[in-house]
Scaffold this motif. Structure first.
Motif, mmCIF file in Angstrom:
data_model
loop_
_atom_site.group_PDB
_atom_site.id
_atom_site.type_symbol
_atom_site.label_atom_id
_atom_site.label_comp_id
_atom_site.label_asym_id
_atom_site.label_seq_id
_atom_site.Cartn_x
_atom_site.Cartn_y
_atom_site.Cartn_z
ATOM 1 N N SER A 1 57.610 62.671 51.749
ATOM 2 C CA SER A 1 56.583 61.669 51.709
ATOM 3 C C SER A 1 55.591 61.732 52.978
ATOM 4 O O SER A 1 54.508 61.683 52.814
ATOM 5 N N TYR B 1 48.530 57.124 38.924
ATOM 6 C CA TYR B 1 48.986 56.204 40.227
ATOM 7 C C TYR B 1 49.957 55.013 39.750
ATOM 8 O O TYR B 1 51.050 54.922 40.530
ATOM 9 N N ARG C 1 53.680 54.851 40.604
ATOM 10 C CA ARG C 1 54.149 53.832 41.404
ATOM 11 C C ARG C 1 55.297 53.050 41.130
ATOM 12 O O ARG C 1 55.960 52.428 41.673
ATOM 13 N N PRO D 1 57.344 54.844 44.195
ATOM 14 C CA PRO D 1 56.222 54.473 44.755
ATOM 15 C C PRO D 1 55.678 55.490 45.968
ATOM 16 O O PRO D 1 54.555 55.823 46.135
ATOM 17 N N ARG D 2 56.710 56.194 46.505
ATOM 18 C CA ARG D 2 56.395 57.138 47.617
ATOM 19 C C ARG D 2 55.759 58.250 47.027
ATOM 20 O O ARG D 2 54.760 59.155 47.655
ATOM 21 N N GLU E 1 53.700 54.167 52.027
ATOM 22 C CA GLU E 1 54.026 55.410 51.153
ATOM 23 C C GLU E 1 54.327 56.502 52.057
ATOM 24 O O GLU E 1 54.688 57.620 51.594
#
Length: 410
Positions: A21, A170, A174, A178-179, A291
């Motif tokens: 990430s 997204y 997410r 989430p990352r 993130e």
């Protein structure tokens, strides 16, 4: 607002600290930078009648030296410090550079770098930067980010199928991981652009960019008309909001070393035709948020990856500039807005949380978003000044109110 993250006294191992990430966050920061402010150099080159080789050298110097200084500062502080050039400065040069011989402009770039270095040795100034209240720093960051959210919304109005697919990707990803949500936006944006016939593939050849070194000429005319305004714009338009972004995300590096490092890097970049290198503001949110890495103390790796990728892009500047033209502008606008959505939310929350009834944070946002530039100074600087003025007035008013209440009881 999270507590300030301090550099660990024990050295960390970069490869152990990094995660995929972090690499992705660095890549997206560089892509957004190259797709947006970097292409402005062509506007300057056109109006100032500079050659394509000079414009490419400008981009080369920017990418190489910002990459190096960002890596150096991030390793030294263990904080995600991103360097970039002065975007207000490049906009200023569109009108200020024509008529000034380029060697004299390079001399002015060097002078401005020296001035930034000197600012980094001025104790009262660096202490003032560190004393900005956290909620006002958060408000300033929100004002910087909101136009990119507006840009994504406007892009949806132009290309609803493309941008809608990116938005859905997204929020779906997410919820699952989430990352990887921003990575999904990038992948879906590329796939949807191709599927909808919106991209413009063209033959791309990989070729190293050759820097064009310029022998500087120093003149009073260029110093007054370029060096001084560029220094002021770098400080008010990049360093002030840049430190605000870092504070909002929980990082408080000493301003002096950052200013001095950017000043020194600017000297090297100037010899290849590039103006001021500064502290990143907008793009810094991408490498300093959750993130980029779940552990705040390891997000410095994202900034280091951004620096390395930026150097790679700089080595092949012409190639990557052409690659940026393949995707439609709406996809890039959506990527920027969506990637910064989390930072927008946390900044707005930090600006208003714990300050009921205060008008200081709204004043920062209002003035900064207005775009006003009295005396040629950027709106971000006036925004933080206006917010500080309201903040001080409110605190004094509260003090007077308590004093009157005490007198009444007495």
């Amino acid at each position: 607002m999270t507590a300030p993250v301090l550099a660990s006294p024990a050295p960390r191992h970069f490869w152990r600290d990094t995660q995929p990430s972090a690499v992705l966050a660095g890549l997206i920061a560089v892509i957004i930078g190259w797709a947006g402010p970097n292409v402005l150099v062509y506007s300057v080159a056109q109006v100032a009648h500079l050659s394509d080789a000079t414009a490419m050298s400008w981009l080369w110097a920017h990418a190489i030296f910002t990459g190096l200084v960002g890596i150096f500062l991030s390793l030294r502080t263990r904080m995600p410090i991103l360097s970039t050039w002065s975007t207000p400065g490049i906009a200023f040069l569109v009108t200020a550079l024509p008529g000034i011989p380029f060697p004299e402009a390079v001399g002015a770039f060097i002078t401005s770098g020296v001035l930034v270095f000197i600012l980094g040795t001025f104790g009262p100034l660096t202490r003032a930067l560190g004393a900005i209240p956290p909620h006002l720093a958060a408000a300033l960051n929100a004002a910087i980010l909101l136009p990119f959210g507006f840009g994504a919304a406007q892009a949806f109005g132009v290309q609803p199928a493309l941008v809608g697919a990116m938005i859905v990707a997204y929020f779906v990803i997410r919820q699952l991981s989430p990352r990887w949500a921003v990575a999904a936006v990038l992948v879906v944006g590329v796939a949807a652009s191709a599927g909808l016939g919106l991209w413009h593939p063209a033959p791309i050849s990989f070729a190293l960019t050759q820097p064009q070194f310029v022998l500087p000429v120093f003149s009073l005319h260029a110093t007054v008309n370029l060096a001084l305004p560029l220094t002021l714009l770098a400080f008010t338009g990049q360093f002030v909001p840049g430190f605000g972004v870092l504070k909002t995300n929980g990082y408080e590096p000493a301003p002096g070393p950052v200013l001095r490092s950017c000043g020194v890097a600017s000297l090297g970049a100037a010899l290849a035709g590039c103006h001021n290198l500064t502290l990143g503001a907008l793009l810094a949110n991408i490498v300093s948020g959750p993130e980029a890495h779940p552990d705040p103390q390891r997000r410095y790796t994202a900034a280091i990856w951004a620096g390395g990728i930026n150097i790679l892009f700089g080595l092949f500047a012409g190639t990557f500039v052409h690659l940026m033209g393949i995707l439609p502008g709406e996809a890039l606008a959506a990527l920027a807005g969506i990637a910064l959505l989390g930072a927008m939310g946390s900044s707005l929350q930090g600006a208003f949380q714990g300050q009921p009834g205060s008008l200081a944070a709204p004043m920062v946002i209002l003035v900064t978003l207005s775009g006003v530039t009295p005396l040629g100074i950027g709106a971000a600087f006036w925004g933080i000044l206006a917010g500080l003025a309201v903040y001080v007035a409110e605190r004094r008013g509260q003090g007077w109110g308590r004093a009157r209440a005490a007198q009444a009881k007495g």
